[in-house]
Design a protein around this motif. Sequence first.
Motif, PDB file in Angstrom:
ATOM      1  N   GLN A  58       0.934  -1.399   0.275  1.00 21.34           N
ATOM      2  CA  GLN A  58      -0.077   0.453  -0.460  1.00 21.34           C
ATOM      3  C   GLN A  58       0.917   1.332  -0.087  1.00 21.34           C
ATOM      4  OE1 GLN A  58      -3.888  -0.252   2.872  1.00 21.34           O
ATOM      5  NE2 GLN A  58      -2.964  -1.767   3.043  1.00 21.34           N
ATOM      6  N   ILE A  59       1.892   1.055   1.049  1.00 25.52           N
ATOM      7  CA  ILE A  59       2.490   2.930   0.524  1.00 25.52           C
ATOM      8  C   ILE A  59       3.507   3.000  -0.396  1.00 25.52           C
ATOM      9  CG2 ILE A  59       4.295   3.386   2.061  1.00 25.52           C
ATOM     10  CD1 ILE A  59       3.895   1.568   4.602  1.00 25.52           C
ATOM     11  N   ARG A  60       4.110   1.485  -0.971  1.00 28.24           N
ATOM     12  CA  ARG A  60       5.016   1.503  -2.274  1.00 28.24           C
ATOM     13  C   ARG A  60       3.714   1.805  -3.547  1.00 28.24           C
ATOM     14  NH1 ARG A  60       7.140  -3.001  -0.654  1.00 28.24           N
ATOM     15  NH2 ARG A  60       5.771  -4.852  -1.637  1.00 28.24           N
ATOM     16  N   GLU A  61       2.619   1.959  -3.458  1.00 24.19           N
ATOM     17  CA  GLU A  61       1.825   2.763  -4.260  1.00 24.19           C
ATOM     18  C   GLU A  61       1.365   4.127  -4.031  1.00 24.19           C
ATOM     19  OE1 GLU A  61      -1.905  -0.340  -4.702  1.00 24.19           O
ATOM     20  OE2 GLU A  61      -0.814  -2.109  -5.398  1.00 24.19           O
ATOM     21  N   ALA A  62       0.804   4.510  -3.265  1.00 23.83           N
ATOM     22  CA  ALA A  62       0.416   5.848  -2.498  1.00 23.83           C
ATOM     23  C   ALA A  62       1.653   6.653  -2.025  1.00 23.83           C
ATOM     24  CB  ALA A  62      -0.089   5.852  -0.950  1.00 23.83           C
ATOM     25  N   VAL A  63       3.095   6.240  -2.409  1.00 25.11           N
ATOM     26  CA  VAL A  63       4.084   7.019  -2.213  1.00 25.11           C
ATOM     27  C   VAL A  63       4.802   7.521  -3.732  1.00 25.11           C
ATOM     28  CG1 VAL A  63       5.101   6.641  -0.294  1.00 25.11           C
ATOM     29  CG2 VAL A  63       5.801   5.792  -2.412  1.00 25.11           C
ATOM     30  N   GLN A  64       4.305   6.648  -4.682  1.00 24.94           N
ATOM     31  CA  GLN A  64       4.517   7.086  -6.027  1.00 24.94           C
ATOM     32  C   GLN A  64       4.493   8.512  -6.172  1.00 24.94           C
ATOM     33  OE1 GLN A  64       3.386   4.739  -9.047  1.00 24.94           O
ATOM     34  NE2 GLN A  64       2.564   2.921  -7.570  1.00 24.94           N
ATOM     35  N   ASP A  65       3.127   9.563  -5.729  1.00 19.60           N
ATOM     36  CA  ASP A  65       3.425  10.813  -6.566  1.00 19.60           C
ATOM     37  C   ASP A  65       2.928  11.661  -4.914  1.00 19.60           C
ATOM     38  OD1 ASP A  65       0.633   9.955  -5.347  1.00 19.60           O
ATOM     39  OD2 ASP A  65      -0.503  10.819  -7.214  1.00 19.60           O
ATOM     40  N   ALA A  66       3.173  10.647  -3.796  1.00 22.18           N
ATOM     41  CA  ALA A  66       3.376  11.882  -2.699  1.00 22.18           C
ATOM     42  C   ALA A  66       4.414  12.522  -2.740  1.00 22.18           C
ATOM     43  CB  ALA A  66       3.110  11.268  -1.385  1.00 22.18           C
ATOM     44  N   HIS A  67       4.204  13.757  -2.080  1.00 28.50           N
ATOM     45  CA  HIS A  67       4.879  15.100  -1.199  1.00 28.50           C
ATOM     46  C   HIS A  67       5.402  14.215  -0.015  1.00 28.50           C
ATOM     47  CE1 HIS A  67       3.139  16.361  -5.048  1.00 28.50           C
ATOM     48  NE2 HIS A  67       4.073  17.152  -4.993  1.00 28.50           N
ATOM     49  N   GLY A  68       4.672  13.579   0.921  1.00 32.55           N
ATOM     50  CA  GLY A  68       5.078  14.049   2.361  1.00 32.55           C
ATOM     51  C   GLY A  68       4.491  12.901   3.016  1.00 32.55           C
ATOM     52  N   MET A  69       4.541  12.092   4.414  1.00 34.82           N
ATOM     53  CA  MET A  69       4.114  11.484   4.739  1.00 34.82           C
ATOM     54  C   MET A  69       3.951  11.558   6.120  1.00 34.82           C
ATOM     55  SD  MET A  69       6.283   8.318   3.119  1.00 34.82           S
ATOM     56  CE  MET A  69       5.199   6.984   4.164  1.00 34.82           C
ATOM     57  N   ILE A  70       3.161  10.818   7.609  1.00 37.03           N
ATOM     58  CA  ILE A  70       3.321  11.158   8.551  1.00 37.03           C
ATOM     59  C   ILE A  70       2.676  10.260   9.398  1.00 37.03           C
ATOM     60  CG2 ILE A  70       0.969  12.205   8.382  1.00 37.03           C
ATOM     61  CD1 ILE A  70       1.730  14.295  10.399  1.00 37.03           C
TER      62      ILE A  70
END
Length: 338
Positions: A58-70
């Motif tokens: 899920q993380i690998r897919e979600a971070v593809q176009d993400a700018h930030g994580m918390i």
Amino acid sequence: MTDLNTSHLSAPQDQSMTQHNKKKVVIFSQIYPEFEEKLRQEFDVVKINPKLGDVNQQIREAVQDAHGMIGAGRLLGEAQLETAQHLEIISTVTVGYDNYDVDYLKSRQIQLAHTPHVLTETTADTAFALLMSAARRIPELDKWTRAGQWQRTVASAQFGMDVHGKTLGIIGLGHIGAAIARRGYYGFNMNIVYHGRREKLETAQQFQAQYLSLEELLKQSDFVVVAVDLNAQTKHLLGSAEFALMKSSAVLVNISRGAVIDEAALIEALQSQQIFAAGLDVFEKEPLQESPLFALDNVVVTPHIGSGTEATRYAMNKLAYENLVLVLNGKPAKYVVK
């Protein structure tokens, strides 16, 4: 004149931005609803849900176009983040950062923000609670009393160890270590000794603390409190050889990270009464659901609750939120791991 359609000549849009021109944020653990709602108002938010299957995928897919994580409590490194194309910051709702591959993040120029200071006093309270509970055998005697064993005036079989006036050895005189020292020095008239990577003269002067080698600290201390970061140098910092140096009347407290202590060696030291007792808030494997520690009366265990008060956890969430928003708005975070 002919009305020419020139839309195909416009500058290409940043594919990492949503149609509403919002940056994307991935929430990878539970955070306070107030701050989740604020993030949703300003950013395009995706929340990882363990109930939906493989969290890492899920993380690998979600971070593809993400700018930030918390969030907190997830291992994050190349395996999880290699697909990220626009990631600027990970804001962890913790002060420790051993779950993060700092070298990899630096190589990708991804900032790692954390939440020091706001949990210092609460974690120091926990350390002292563990110290006193272990020294005076509070959980053991609570259980003994509830079981109806109190049938006459208590005797030496129920006695514990004095805290006031004893020598308190602190491994890691950082912010939390100093807060523990302050409690011991001013509250219990304790003699303070400490060990770390280097002497901290200005901090030590507040408590008339003496810098010692690790070996000497372990030999001299009645109470040893571990308050260091977990890294390659501190993993299993304390093991069989170190426990052999400690007084048989010594109490060990760990509020840092579980892997700083060789847990199997500590269990052996407690079982053989090589040391008097231990107070542990952290463990090599967490959550800890089965352990020989649970069968021992001379150890106090808590579920990594060092910063666990409503006020402090709220402050940690607030600071993590602020760190994230600052960076995504082009400003420096308040606290970044160097």
